[in-house]
Design a protein around this motif. Sequence first.
Motif, PDB file in Angstrom:
ATOM      1  N   ASP A 266       0.849  -1.195   0.000  1.00  0.00           N
ATOM      2  CA  ASP A 266       0.000   0.000   0.000  1.00  0.00           C
ATOM      3  C   ASP A 266       0.879   1.238   0.000  1.00  0.00           C
ATOM      4  O   ASP A 266       1.023   1.937   1.006  1.00  0.00           O
ATOM      5  CB  ASP A 266      -0.934  -0.032   1.214  1.00  0.00           C
ATOM      6  N   ARG A 267       1.481   1.524  -1.141  1.00  0.00           N
ATOM      7  CA  ARG A 267       2.357   2.670  -1.271  1.00  0.00           C
ATOM      8  C   ARG A 267       1.647   3.791  -2.018  1.00  0.00           C
ATOM      9  O   ARG A 267       0.799   3.545  -2.871  1.00  0.00           O
ATOM     10  CB  ARG A 267       3.648   2.311  -2.010  1.00  0.00           C
ATOM     11  N   SER A 268       1.995   5.035  -1.708  1.00  0.00           N
ATOM     12  CA  SER A 268       1.462   6.207  -2.408  1.00  0.00           C
ATOM     13  C   SER A 268       2.602   6.838  -3.189  1.00  0.00           C
ATOM     14  O   SER A 268       3.564   7.340  -2.592  1.00  0.00           O
ATOM     15  CB  SER A 268       0.865   7.204  -1.406  1.00  0.00           C
ATOM     16  N   VAL A 269       2.500   6.794  -4.511  1.00  0.00           N
ATOM     17  CA  VAL A 269       3.570   7.276  -5.382  1.00  0.00           C
ATOM     18  C   VAL A 269       2.992   8.292  -6.367  1.00  0.00           C
ATOM     19  O   VAL A 269       1.967   8.037  -7.001  1.00  0.00           O
ATOM     20  CB  VAL A 269       4.236   6.116  -6.154  1.00  0.00           C
ATOM     21  N   ILE A 270       3.652   9.444  -6.461  1.00  0.00           N
ATOM     22  CA  ILE A 270       3.271  10.474  -7.428  1.00  0.00           C
ATOM     23  C   ILE A 270       4.196  10.351  -8.636  1.00  0.00           C
ATOM     24  O   ILE A 270       5.418  10.437  -8.502  1.00  0.00           O
ATOM     25  CB  ILE A 270       3.381  11.881  -6.815  1.00  0.00           C
ATOM     26  N   THR A 271       3.612  10.145  -9.811  1.00  0.00           N
ATOM     27  CA  THR A 271       4.376   9.974 -11.042  1.00  0.00           C
ATOM     28  C   THR A 271       4.176  11.191 -11.938  1.00  0.00           C
ATOM     29  O   THR A 271       3.038  11.586 -12.218  1.00  0.00           O
ATOM     30  CB  THR A 271       3.934   8.715 -11.794  1.00  0.00           C
ATOM     31  N   THR A 272       5.276  11.776 -12.370  1.00  0.00           N
ATOM     32  CA  THR A 272       5.250  12.898 -13.314  1.00  0.00           C
ATOM     33  C   THR A 272       6.218  12.577 -14.455  1.00  0.00           C
ATOM     34  O   THR A 272       7.164  11.815 -14.275  1.00  0.00           O
ATOM     35  CB  THR A 272       5.660  14.220 -12.650  1.00  0.00           C
ATOM     36  N   GLY A 273       5.969  13.164 -15.615  1.00  0.00           N
ATOM     37  CA  GLY A 273       6.836  12.868 -16.754  1.00  0.00           C
ATOM     38  C   GLY A 273       6.699  13.897 -17.861  1.00  0.00           C
ATOM     39  O   GLY A 273       5.832  14.781 -17.827  1.00  0.00           O
ATOM     40  N   ARG A 274       7.584  13.763 -18.833  1.00  0.00           N
ATOM     41  CA  ARG A 274       7.597  14.634 -20.012  1.00  0.00           C
ATOM     42  C   ARG A 274       7.920  13.786 -21.236  1.00  0.00           C
ATOM     43  O   ARG A 274       8.868  13.002 -21.211  1.00  0.00           O
ATOM     44  CB  ARG A 274       8.615  15.763 -19.839  1.00  0.00           C
ATOM     45  N   LEU A 275       7.137  13.965 -22.303  1.00  0.00           N
ATOM     46  CA  LEU A 275       7.307  13.214 -23.537  1.00  0.00           C
ATOM     47  C   LEU A 275       7.428  14.207 -24.692  1.00  0.00           C
ATOM     48  O   LEU A 275       6.528  15.027 -24.909  1.00  0.00           O
ATOM     49  CB  LEU A 275       6.109  12.279 -23.762  1.00  0.00           C
ATOM     50  N   ALA A 276       8.554  14.153 -25.410  1.00  0.00           N
ATOM     51  CA  ALA A 276       8.782  15.001 -26.583  1.00  0.00           C
ATOM     52  C   ALA A 276       8.794  14.127 -27.822  1.00  0.00           C
ATOM     53  O   ALA A 276       9.493  13.112 -27.856  1.00  0.00           O
ATOM     54  CB  ALA A 276      10.093  15.770 -26.450  1.00  0.00           C
TER      55      ALA A 276
END
Length: 306
Positions: free
Chosen positions: A69-79
């Motif tokens: 039960d982990r809380s993970v924030i995922t952010t990213g950038r795609l060019a």
Amino acid sequence: MTRRRAHHAAAIAAIAALLLSGCSMGQGSSESGGDSGVAPQPDVGVEEPADGGDASGEEFAPEQPVDDDRSVITTGRLAMTVDDPTDAAAQVTDLVDAADGRIESRSETPGTDSQQARATLVVRIPADEFERVLADLRELGEVDSVQLEASDVTQQRQDLDARIEALEASVDRLLALLADADTTADLIAIESELSSRQAELDSLVAQRDYLADQVDYSTLTVELLSEGIAPDAGPDDFWSGLVTGWEALVAFASGLLVVAGVLLPWLAVLLVVAAIIAAVVILATRRRHHPDGGQEAARTDGDRPA
């Protein structure tokens, strides 16, 4: 009268105990990060080590279960490089909508002779659909770069949950005391503390909701570019070089004619001004060199014999 004073003293003591309990709950929630809180495991089912060591668990403790039960924030950038950024942006929107995501911002810049066409989108994708949607987005064109970052906020979420739970219990107790209050002083003291606790509780709930939204929906910035603008090809033989040189000469001559046309009115005005200044200077010079010329000529004519 004695019974009312006793009840009043009991209410004040209850408020003081509530305040102390709230402080101790806050300290306890902050200290809970260091205490694992796991009860000791029984020795039943623990196999004896092969080397004959002690099986009491002091040296060979059983592994603890992994917390999934982990809380993970995922952010990213795609060019990406695509044929038509505007059309690709519409396809990105369709893919995100199909995954029950949302578009937070979208901007498009048309291409010119010296600038590539561009489209930039900031999308929010459900965390469990992020990898699938990212794979579908890769198929829209040629991937130039991908940057992903994951931040574990499990401890922050657990701390917020503990503080919210403690404040909710504190608010419930204050409401119960408010219902039993008999004097105005008790009502004022309880309502003041209740208002402070409720405001703090609302702030923590808002923080938890924002954190939950960041965890549930991953953020991806999609940048779409058209293919680079190729430079004009230069002359590759004598005749093409001759044509290029003639066109450059004509362009240069045309530029000179334009400049001459712009300067001609100013040159005419400058010539008139220069002529006036030259005439004034010449007249002033003649007067300075022959100041009595007219009088000497008159006296000479008068002295001549008849």
